[in-house]
Design a protein around this motif. Sequence first.
Motif, short mmCIF file in Angstrom:
data_model
loop_
_atom_site.label_atom_id
_atom_site.label_comp_id
_atom_site.label_asym_id
_atom_site.label_seq_id
_atom_site.Cartn_x
_atom_site.Cartn_y
_atom_site.Cartn_z
N ASP A 179 0.85 -1.20 0.00
CA ASP A 179 0.00 0.00 0.00
C ASP A 179 0.88 1.25 0.00
O ASP A 179 2.04 1.21 0.42
CB ASP A 179 -0.90 0.03 1.24
CG ASP A 179 -2.06 -0.95 1.14
OD1 ASP A 179 -2.35 -1.41 0.02
OD2 ASP A 179 -2.65 -1.27 2.19
N THR A 180 0.31 2.36 -0.45
CA THR A 180 1.02 3.65 -0.43
C THR A 180 0.19 4.68 0.30
O THR A 180 -1.00 4.88 -0.02
CB THR A 180 1.29 4.14 -1.86
OG1 THR A 180 2.11 3.19 -2.55
CG2 THR A 180 2.02 5.48 -1.84
N SER B 7 1.37 10.01 -7.17
CA SER B 7 1.12 8.59 -6.92
C SER B 7 -0.33 8.25 -7.25
O SER B 7 -1.19 8.21 -6.36
CB SER B 7 1.43 8.25 -5.45
OG SER B 7 1.22 6.89 -5.18
N VAL C 81 4.66 -0.84 3.76
CA VAL C 81 3.80 0.24 3.29
C VAL C 81 4.69 1.38 2.78
O VAL C 81 5.62 1.82 3.48
CB VAL C 81 2.88 0.77 4.40
CG1 VAL C 81 2.08 1.98 3.92
CG2 VAL C 81 1.93 -0.34 4.88
N ASN C 82 4.44 1.85 1.57
CA ASN C 82 5.21 2.97 1.00
C ASN C 82 4.68 4.28 1.55
O ASN C 82 3.47 4.52 1.55
CB ASN C 82 5.08 2.97 -0.53
CG ASN C 82 5.55 1.66 -1.13
OD1 ASN C 82 6.64 1.19 -0.84
ND2 ASN C 82 4.71 1.07 -1.99
N ILE D 222 4.88 8.45 1.37
CA ILE D 222 5.33 9.65 0.68
C ILE D 222 4.82 10.87 1.43
O ILE D 222 3.76 10.83 2.06
CB ILE D 222 4.87 9.68 -0.80
CG1 ILE D 222 3.35 9.64 -0.90
CG2 ILE D 222 5.48 8.53 -1.57
CD1 ILE D 222 2.85 9.79 -2.34
N LEU E 147 -2.40 5.77 -5.13
CA LEU E 147 -2.42 6.06 -3.68
C LEU E 147 -3.51 5.25 -2.98
O LEU E 147 -4.65 5.20 -3.42
CB LEU E 147 -2.66 7.55 -3.49
CG LEU E 147 -2.27 8.19 -2.15
CD1 LEU E 147 -0.77 8.13 -1.93
CD2 LEU E 147 -2.74 9.64 -2.12
N THR E 148 -3.13 4.63 -1.85
CA THR E 148 -4.07 3.81 -1.09
C THR E 148 -4.71 4.57 0.06
O THR E 148 -5.87 4.34 0.42
CB THR E 148 -3.34 2.58 -0.51
OG1 THR E 148 -2.58 1.95 -1.53
CG2 THR E 148 -4.31 1.60 0.12
#
Length: 319
Positions: free
Chosen positions: A163-164, A220, A193-194, A196, A223-224
């Motif tokens: 996930d991000t 992104s 988990v990414n 940003i 994006l999650t």
Amino acid sequence: MRPIKFLVVGASALALTLAGCSDGTSSAGTASGSGGGVKVAFITKFPVAFFTAMEDAAKAYAEQHPGTVDVTYFSCKTPADVACQTAQIQDAVAKGFKAIVITPMGPEVVPALNAAADKGLKVVLADNNLDEFTKKTAVAATDNVKGGEAAGAYLKTVLKSGDTIGLMEGVRGVPALDARIQGVKKALEGTGVNVIIGGAETKCDAAKGTTVAQDLFTRSPGLTAIYSACDDPAIAAAKVAKQKGKKVLVMGYDGLPDAAKAIEAGDMRATIAQFPGKMASLGVEAAVAAVQGKSVEPFIDTGTELVTKDNAAKFRSFQ
């Protein structure tokens, strides 16, 4: 000691200043009692729901403790009218108040607070601390380190590896707001988990939150989740996601009633609630105790609570 003539002129000038900078009900202060008990000046930044909730809680505390405390309320028109708040602090000294409970606008009011403390007034900061003001009696506020950790712990349970999440900062360099972000970053370390970071500060402003959210989606597209250090930008981010047709988990921090409503509607997933009522009542309690010569804890943690759909109805109004 200054000459008596100077003091009289100064008080008159302050009254004129306050009449010009405060709102109609608070220019001279609104007393809650009939003169009995410890005289406390309760000074909030400006009349919005969060600070109105604080004032209501202080009034309730005064009503529950008749003869113990006599509270007078002050508020300015905007959150950045430093001259107004400075004048109100000085007025509290001139009018013989024994204590001040204040949501300070910023370090610019520290000289006035120092002068008040030097005159013997007990000063309790509510909602936000000022590290520069070392003569404070106590701080009644949220422990944002714990709050940030609570936000991180929740996000860790609902996000998975791959996930991000985009993090929206409030004001960089403000410890309380930085702690809300750091708690999440730390919790997500090693989870896959990414993470940003938004390209700009939101300043806890909805319009700026919209811009930062749009930037996150551009950078992104997959994006999650989005987490904001403040609720207003989180609410704005949820609207951006909806407009773009994106299913994104959005979480904020503050516990604003509008955030609770957004959670109930399914537009946001969660927020971390603060308790302005506790900040006010415990702040006044500490101020009275200090004037009476009792010991007071230097930091009074007013707590936080995770708000999800299960308990959002409770937070439709400030606690």
